[in-house]
Every structure is written in structure tokens, then in C-alpha cells.
Enzyme design. Sequence first.
Site, PDB file in Angstrom:
ATOM      1  N   LYS A 608       1.394   2.533   1.632  1.00 18.50           N
ATOM      2  CA  LYS A 608       1.216   1.827   2.570  1.00 18.50           C
ATOM      3  C   LYS A 608       1.685   0.493   1.662  1.00 18.50           C
ATOM      4  O   LYS A 608       1.585   0.226   0.703  1.00 18.50           O
ATOM      5  CB  LYS A 608      -0.577   1.723   1.556  1.00 18.50           C
ATOM      6  N   ASP A 712     -15.478   5.168   6.380  1.00 20.99           N
ATOM      7  CA  ASP A 712     -14.794   6.518   7.973  1.00 20.99           C
ATOM      8  C   ASP A 712     -14.735   7.313   7.756  1.00 20.99           C
ATOM      9  O   ASP A 712     -13.812   7.557   7.711  1.00 20.99           O
ATOM     10  CB  ASP A 712     -13.612   4.998   7.612  1.00 20.99           C
TER      11      ASP A 712
END
Length: 856
Positions: A608, A712
Site C-alpha cells: 500500500k 468493512d
Amino acid sequence: MMRHLSDSLFLPLIVIQLLGTVTSQVNPGVCRYALGMSSRQISDEDISASSQWSESTAARYGRLDGEEGDGAWCPEITGEPDHLKEFLQIDLRSLHFITLVGTQGRHAGGMGNEFAQMYKIKYSRDGSRWISWRNRQGKQVIEGNRNTYDIALRDMQPPIIARLVRFMPVIDHSMNVCMRVELYGCEWLDGLVSYNAPAGQQMNLPAYPVYLNDSVYDGAVIYSMTEGLGQLTDGVCGEDDFTLSHVHNGWPGYDYVGWNNDSFPGGSVEIMFEFDRIRNFTSMKVHCNNMFSRHVKAFQQVVCHFRSDSDWETTPLAFSPVEDEKNPSARFITVKLANHMASAIKCQFYFADAWMLFSEITFQSDTAMYNTTPPSTPKPEDDPTHKVDDSNTRILIGCLVAIIFILVAIIVIILWRQVWQKMLEKASRRILDDELTASLSIQSETFSYNHTSNRPGTAGEQESNSTYERIFPLGPDYQEPSRLICKLPEFPQNSEEPASAASAASKSTTQTVVQDGAPHYAEADIVNLQGVTGGNTYAIPAVTMDLLSGKDVVVEEFPRKLLTFKEKLGEGQFGEVHLCEAEGMQEFINEDYLFDVPEGQPVLVAVKMLRSDANKNARNDFLKEIKIMSRLKDPNIIRLLAVCIYSDPLCMITEYMENGDLNQFLSRHEPEGQLALLSNASTVSFGDLCYMATQIASGMKYLSSLNFVHRDLATRNCLVGKNYTIKIADFGMSRNLYSGDYYRIQGRAVLPIRWMSWESILLGKFTTASDVWAYAVTLWEILNFCKEQPYSQLTDEQVIENTGEFFRDQKRQIYLPQPVLCPDSLYKIMLNCWRRNAKERPSFQELHRALLDLQP
Ligand SMILES: *[C@@H]1O[C@H](CO)[C@@H](O)[C@H](O)[C@H]1NC(C)=O
Ligand SMILES: *[C@@H]1O[C@H](CO)[C@@H](O)[C@H](O)[C@H]1NC(C)=O
Ligand SMILES: *[C@@H]1O[C@H](CO)[C@@H](O)[C@H](O)[C@H]1NC(C)=O
């Protein structure tokens, strides 16, 4: 330094002091006092609304900066939203001149996520005729808020003269909208409710036409103007040269209303003025143009009639000003009204030349005078017995006292800022540390696994109550609330300037910083402080140092060159996620972590990356995320392996699993059975499904034990390794593949609404119990082999409506149906996870146990 200060500061102050007296007409630049929503001067009974979502979001909670009830007024929205049906109404009890409005969303200490992006305003002077406000360009829609906490101030150009004001949020989804509001202005002492006059005309100069109509008249305009107010009462006086205009984009003649002698055979224009009540009139002031070179002159004579009850007085009042052929400047002509008592006045203005142009007409009645100091302070009395000398001394002494007072205040403020700034620095560090120590202490007591996760969640809180920002580290809108609290906006020098509200806001920010001492996190505030005292070190390097020197930090810096790019997994506003191969990763991580790849082989990792141009907030959050992730260790949670933070772009390297995410994995497979045999597809047994679901429950059990909220959870965020091993990850909405699973709420937060509990959607409340809800949806996906999106038959708007049904609990809510493969006992568990009352939902511990029992 003091000398310097006094030179630069006090001269203008003295001028203001001297000017700070009473005036006979409203000055829009000064008339900007908060009218009492925040301060509660406006009482609860005077605030009403078309509807309310619940008792705790009633109209009376619609006060700017108010945090009572559920933190704002929210209308009830049922079925198809009628985007202008809802309104919040304020009754000011008397006519007011309103120059500015402020709106705010529902923040509720971080729980709120509703605000009005756009709204309109309607107003009424008598409670029966309602007028839609339009700006000078004719636009009705006003841009509102962009988040739940900032105050959006909007200049009313033209100003509103009204007793009742309605804020009407433009509702474009069935999503709830909430508002807190304030009105700024002053009492309309003129008491004028309307003027009726012949419509303004057009003057054809050789070069261009000059439009002398009343472009902001709010009554009816056919041949004449009736029942309205407009340019003659907007507080803007025209220029000496009437072809010029104060107003941005105003056409020639904009500021004036004018008439031509040719159209009025009687030689006069009649204007009728109506007032709110019977008043004792002292004077009328008419602002006239006198540009005689263009055949424009002030009126030659005026004759006024008065009506107090139903009859017109028989004897009119006449007045003739001195004709002025020398001075072409525009001027106020004062007509003494000799204490006539009236509720209506009708005046005939006689032409002195071919044209007569007015830009303002004001009335003075009773003893009412506009004050340039706030209305609460007593008016300076006028004592005619004092000699001129005497009053000068008084002014001088007054100024000296003011200077001393201000000097002291400035010194206090400067000292205060320095102290406060230090506190702020400390506080911001402490917040970071507290969060981490909390999670660490729990972790070391209970767990000794050596795995990590990448949840940048909220440690140390049962209910994570910040807004959605944290769900998507790479998503947009990733910033902390600035909690800008704007009190009374200062008056700008030029009321026509559109930026005045902004400058007023920034001015008052500095004031608030000094006053309330509550921590503010916004960059803007910090910069502001730096600007004053200089040399602050609230910066990333401090955090980075902290991160690397931390005693229990287990992540190491990984050499960037050993990463080989394979594929882009996703992309967000602040960065990208890449799938890479990493060489020699084993050397960089703890001995206790075992890769299931042979020694020396490259391992698959997700990288990331934060774009190097990402803003300071994004960088800080990225580092915070690393810090938190590095301490999460569980076999069912993706682990942070290493980082690259010595140079840009900042990277975090996490595990990746060879079978990709669970959604794609299951989509490629079929349930065991006849069909799969025929189609020759690879299959997954029910037992394996249960095994995977159990691992997700186990990973979530770990997260919940640390009071982390995932927010999530879905199959797209679970990775599949060898032999159906599962690890929970969090890619957020960075992957295009799943953009359809997220719903953009009014252009702001992007939310996985089909996985979210009703209270997360409606109240912005994310807890372990809302993770449990999402877990059951994930189970549902698994049992359907991810062949269908949850509630695929419903649109996003309908999904949100359905959460409203959950809230109302009138048995009209729709649940996800029982999948074919799902045994009754498991479906019952799922339904328990979707209970309305969060407390009644099972814990992850219970879910984990129940799933273990289910496994064959
Ligand atoms: C005034 O005149 C201008 C220019 O012709 C026109 O655009 C505007 O609509 C008029 N306004 C009213 C209220 O009649
Ligand atoms: C109107 O005001 C003036 C001045 O304040 C006062 O002398 C007069 O009596 C008032 N008239 C009435 C009818 O009250
Ligand atoms: C206004 O117009 C009338 C005729 O309609 C004319 O008699 C009069 O002189 C004009 N007045 C001025 C001041 O131009």
C-alpha cells in the site's frame, strides 16, 4: 514591539470608536449580529419544522453549534423524497434585516454524518405570503455544508427583510439530511413591509441602455410593483455616476430604480409605503442621483399622505428640497415627517428633470436608531448640555481607556497562545500514544499470536465514534473534523465582497482558539497558531521518530528495490495498492512468523503506497495506521510485514494470499453436487464453507477483543490461502472491481451500505455489533458463493429506505433471504445478527463457537 503594535493597531481603532454611534439607516456591513439560535435568545417555541425524524432531532435542536438531543434538526423522510417539502422555520417575532446565514450539519460528537449540501431559503414578513430568496443573479439554491462540523456562512445578497425564515434543505436521496442554523442581521427598524411603485424604466443612452428596473423586488411586477421590497431597501446606495454599479456583474443602472417624466403626465411618481404597525414618523430619507449632465435630478417636490387606521389624513405634507445644479453627486434628501402617526404613507415625487433615480428610501420612526455596536449594549446618550470641549475630552478619555484595555487584552492573548500551543502539541502526541498503549496493554495480556492485521481501527473504545473517514485509508475525505467554531462573524469593510464570510470565519477562528481552549486538530488551526508565535513542530518527522524508536515496534524498513511489481490491486485518492513479489522477506520479519513458501523464494505481498504529494493529514494517518497495524497479530488477520518510510512514497507491506480474495475465489467455484459434476467446475464443500466462515469469526473475535471495529467486513476483504485458510484484510474501496458495493452519500463518504447495520447508515454508529451485522451478510455471501450482491433486487436508495424500516421496526423491513445451502439453524444465527437492538446481537465469541459446532 509594543510601540510597533500601537502604531499599527490603534489608529483604526480610534476611528472606529468615534464612528461607533447611532445612524438612521441600516448598514449591511455592520448589521451582522447573530440573532439568537446559538445563544438561545430565540426560544424553542419559535423554532418549528415541517417534520422531524424523531423527538431527539426536533426543530429545537437545529441551533448552530448546539449539541443537544441528537445534535441537529433532521426531517423525517418517507418514500420518494420531495426535495423541497421539508423546512426548518424560525420566527424572529419582529421584522429583521438579515445579511448572513450560517448552516452546519449533525456532528453529534463524531456520531453524526448528515448535512445539507444545498438548501434554499423562504421568508415571510406576515406569515402568509412566502417568498423564495434569490441572489442577485436570480439563483435560489445556496451551497451548504461539506461536512458535519464546519459552519458554512453565506452572505445574503440581497439581504432579506422578514420576520419568518425557512431553511429548506435540497434532498436528493432518501438519505437523511440534518441541519443546524443561525441567522445574522439586526432588527429592521424602518418597519417597512412593502413599497408599491411604478416599474422602473429603461434609459437609452447613445452607447448602451441603462436598466433602471428594481431587479431584486420581491413582490409582483407587472406594470407596477406591488407588495414587495427590493433595491430601495437593500442597504446599497448607488454611485454618483448611475451607470456604474457596486454589484458584481450588475448591469449599468443596477443600483437605481428610475422613471422618465414622459411616462408620467401628472409629472410625479407615486410610491406607497406600508408598515408593520402604526408608527410615529420623524423623517424619510431618499437617496437620489443628481447627475444633471444626463438629465437626472433629485425630485423637485414631494407630497406625502398618511394613513393610520383606515382613512387617509386630509392634510398632506409637502416638502421641496433646494434644487442643486452644481453638485452632481448622489445624496440623501431628508424629508421631515413631523411626527405623523401612520401605518401607511403615500408620496408623490415630482420630477425636476427628465429622469428621477432613487437607490434607497429609509424611514425613521419613534426613537428607533440603528446602532453600530451590538444591540445589547446601551445606546450612547446624547446630552446637548455638554460643551463641545467637554465631549472631546470624554472621547479622548474613552479612547485612552479603550487603548489600555486592548493592550492588556493583546498581551493576554499572546501569552495565552504560547501556552495553548504547547498544550496542543502535547495533546496531539498524547492522543496517538494513548490509543496505542491501550491496544498494547490488552494485547500483551491476552494474546501471544504473532500475526498482524491491517486494521487502522479505533483502539480503546467500545463504540468507535469517529466518522467514516477511517474506513478507507486511501479514500477521499480523509481528514479529522476541524471543529471550527465560528461565533459572531465580524463585519467586513466591503459588504459586496463574496469572500467576506470566509474572512469573517477565519478571523473568528483565531478568537475561538484563544477563548475555548478545547483541542482542535485541524491543520488550519495549527497553521494559524504558528503564524502567531512561529516555530511549532507539529509535524510528521516527530511522529516518524516516535514510530521507529518505539520499544515494541516490530516492523522493519524494507529495501524498496527488493520489491517487484506484479499488478495493481487498487487505487484511491491518496495512493495505490500493488501486488508485488518481495525477495528475502524472511530476513526482515520476526523469527516466529512462518511463510508457507520455501526459503529463498520470493513471497507475494500487497504494497500500500501513499502518493508522495499526499497532504499532511493523509501522511499522518498513514503513519498512524502503520503503528496500529504493527501491533495486531492473529492467524486470521492479514499481517503487516515491513514498511518503507525512510523515503517517499511511504509504503506498508502486508501479506497477500495466493488465492486472492474470497469473493473472487468463491465466484470461480460451485457448490458440490450434480450441477458441478456436469459442468466440471471446481467445487467447495459445505464443510469448507463453514471452515472459512469460522476463521472469519475467529479473526473478528480477536479484533473485537481489542475493541477494534473493522467497519468493512465482506468477502471482498477476506483473502484465501492454501487449504481454505482465510485472513481478514481491508482494502477499503480502493479496488474498482468492487466499486458497485459502495455507495457515495451525497458526494462525500463512500459506504458499503449493503453490509452496514441500520444504525451505521442512519446514525453513523460503528461498533462491534455493527461488525456482527456485516459478518452475517458476509456469511450470506459465502453461502451464495458470491454469485449475487446482497439485496441485489433493491437500488441503493431502497437499501437506505429499508434501514429506515429497521429503525421504525414496524415489520416492514426486508431481510436477506435464506440461501439454498443454508441450514435453518445457521439462518437463525444470521437473523440474530440483524436484530434491531444491537445489544441483542450475538458476540463474535458466540458466533465462533456456534460455527465450530456447525462444522461436520
Ligand atoms: C431588469 O432588467 C434586466 C435587464 O434588462 C433584466 O435582465 C431583469 O430581468 C430585469 N429585472 C426585473 C425584475 O424585471
Ligand atoms: C411622537 O413622538 C414625538 C417625539 O418623541 C412626541 O413628542 C409625540 O408626542 C409623539 N406623538 C404621538 C402621537 O405619540
Ligand atoms: C415633464 O413632462 C411634461 C409633459 O409630459 C412637461 O410639461 C414638463 O415640463 C416636464 N417636466 C420636466 C421637469 O422635464
